[in-house]
Design a protein around this motif. Structure first.
Motif, short mmCIF file in Angstrom:
data_model
loop_
_atom_site.label_atom_id
_atom_site.label_comp_id
_atom_site.label_asym_id
_atom_site.label_seq_id
_atom_site.Cartn_x
_atom_site.Cartn_y
_atom_site.Cartn_z
N UNK A 168 0.83 -1.21 0.00
CA UNK A 168 0.00 0.00 0.00
C UNK A 168 0.86 1.25 0.00
N UNK A 169 1.92 1.27 0.83
CA UNK A 169 2.81 2.43 0.88
C UNK A 169 3.58 2.59 -0.44
N UNK A 170 4.00 1.46 -1.02
CA UNK A 170 4.71 1.53 -2.29
C UNK A 170 3.82 2.08 -3.39
N UNK A 171 2.54 1.68 -3.40
CA UNK A 171 1.61 2.19 -4.40
C UNK A 171 1.36 3.69 -4.22
N UNK A 172 1.25 4.13 -2.98
CA UNK A 172 1.02 5.55 -2.72
C UNK A 172 2.25 6.38 -3.14
N UNK A 173 3.43 5.84 -2.85
CA UNK A 173 4.65 6.55 -3.24
C UNK A 173 4.78 6.65 -4.76
N UNK A 174 4.46 5.57 -5.46
CA UNK A 174 4.55 5.58 -6.92
C UNK A 174 3.54 6.56 -7.52
N UNK A 175 2.36 6.61 -6.93
CA UNK A 175 1.34 7.57 -7.39
C UNK A 175 1.83 9.00 -7.24
N UNK A 176 2.42 9.32 -6.10
CA UNK A 176 2.90 10.68 -5.86
C UNK A 176 4.06 11.02 -6.77
N UNK A 177 5.00 10.09 -6.96
CA UNK A 177 6.17 10.35 -7.80
C UNK A 177 5.76 10.61 -9.25
N UNK A 178 4.81 9.89 -9.76
CA UNK A 178 4.36 10.10 -11.14
C UNK A 178 3.73 11.48 -11.29
N UNK A 179 2.95 11.91 -10.31
CA UNK A 179 2.35 13.23 -10.38
C UNK A 179 3.40 14.33 -10.34
N UNK A 180 4.41 14.17 -9.51
CA UNK A 180 5.48 15.17 -9.40
C UNK A 180 6.28 15.24 -10.70
N UNK A 181 6.57 14.09 -11.30
CA UNK A 181 7.39 14.05 -12.51
C UNK A 181 6.71 14.72 -13.70
N UNK A 182 5.39 14.86 -13.66
CA UNK A 182 4.69 15.52 -14.78
C UNK A 182 4.88 17.04 -14.76
#
Length: 281
Positions: free
Chosen positions: A12-26
């Motif tokens: 769950x934490x890994x999924x939340x981190x990946x979600x946030x990182x993708x948003x920041x990278x945009x």
């Protein structure tokens, strides 16, 4: 009765981190550099209404990438914290370290909460000191951790590639012109290695200038002062001079030098709080 779907806390934490990182990278990148007289902030930002770089307090500035509404809420909260602490105690009690700790607690609580999505933001809090060794730069990722940076840092977009170039070429004794030139070159190079041209209208530039006599050290560079500074650094590139400073006229006069440039020392100062556009989220 159906069996509840189980997801391990680690996943769950890994999924939340990946979600946030993708948003920041945009988002478009922001670069923060130490230079001889302070700290420089440069963001690729065509918007004139939404700022990525802002003043928090006398010697403290804030930069962010990601969702604008999310990091704007954090910025406003930081201003309120700084004003209240400075009024209750003393202005010198408002520090970048204290503000970074407040942001870390907020981001960490949001990231670990199952009731809301994590913030898609990455922050930089910087404070200029009386000497370069007293400067402080803190990077705060989406999970609320704090990274103490020195020299240069990039967030958002292709931050890893930009940080690599900054680490290779940055020097602590750079002039403002040299630091600006390095920041713009780093932002202008795409992942394929091709150079783009970034004009003053596409940039948001600000400094924390330790040499300012005012108590407030934050200053935006926009309009004619920024265009002039960019033109000077471009002229230096064309002539092969990597000093970041315009050449002086012979004998201290105003005649053009052999490089075809006039002595414009001291004219790269911005005029107060000029508006600079801000990028996308």
């Amino acid at each position: 009765m159906s069996t509840p779907f189980y997801v391990s806390p680690q996943q769950a934490m890994a999924d939340r981190a990946e979600y946030a990182r993708k948003g920041i990278a945009r988002g478009r990148s922001v670069v923060v550099l130490q230079y001889r007289d302070g700290i420089l902030f440069v963001a690729e930002n065509p918007s004139r209404a939404l700022h990525k770089v802002s003043e928090i307090y006398d010697r403290i500035a804030f930069a962010a990438v990601g969702k604008y509404n999310e990091f704007e809420n954090l910025r406003i909260g930081g201003v309120r914290y700084a004003d209240l602490r400075g009024y209750t105690y003393h202005r010198e009690d408002v520090t970048a370290r204290g503000l970074a700790n407040v942001y870390a607690q907020t981001l960490g609580t949001i990231f670990s909460s199952v009731g809301e999505k994590p913030y898609e933001v990455e922050l930089i809090v910087a404070e200029v000191g009386d000497a370069p060794t007293d400067d402080q730069i803190y990077r705060l990722p989406h999970d609320g951790s704090i990274v103490d940076e020195h020299g240069s840092v990039a967030v958002g977009g292709d931050a890893d590639r930009i940080s690599g170039r900054l680490d290779r070429d940055h020097r602590d004794d750079m002039t403002l012109g040299e630091a600006l030139r390095l920041a713009v070159r780093s932002l202008a190079r795409d992942p394929n290695g091709n150079e783009r041209e970034l004009t003053a209208d596409q940039l948001e530039v600000a400094v924390l200038d330790r040499t300012r006599p005012q108590q407030r050290k934050f200053k935006r560079l926009s309009g004619e002062p920024l265009e002039r500074l960019l033109a000077e650094t471009a002229g230096d590139d064309d002539s092969g001079d990597d000093s970041g400073e315009p050449a002086a006229a012979p004998g201290g006069g105003a005649e053009e030098t052999g490089a075809g440039k006039k002595d414009t020392k001291g004219k790269d100062e911005g005029k107060g709080e000029g508006k600079a556009g801000d990028g996308e989220e």
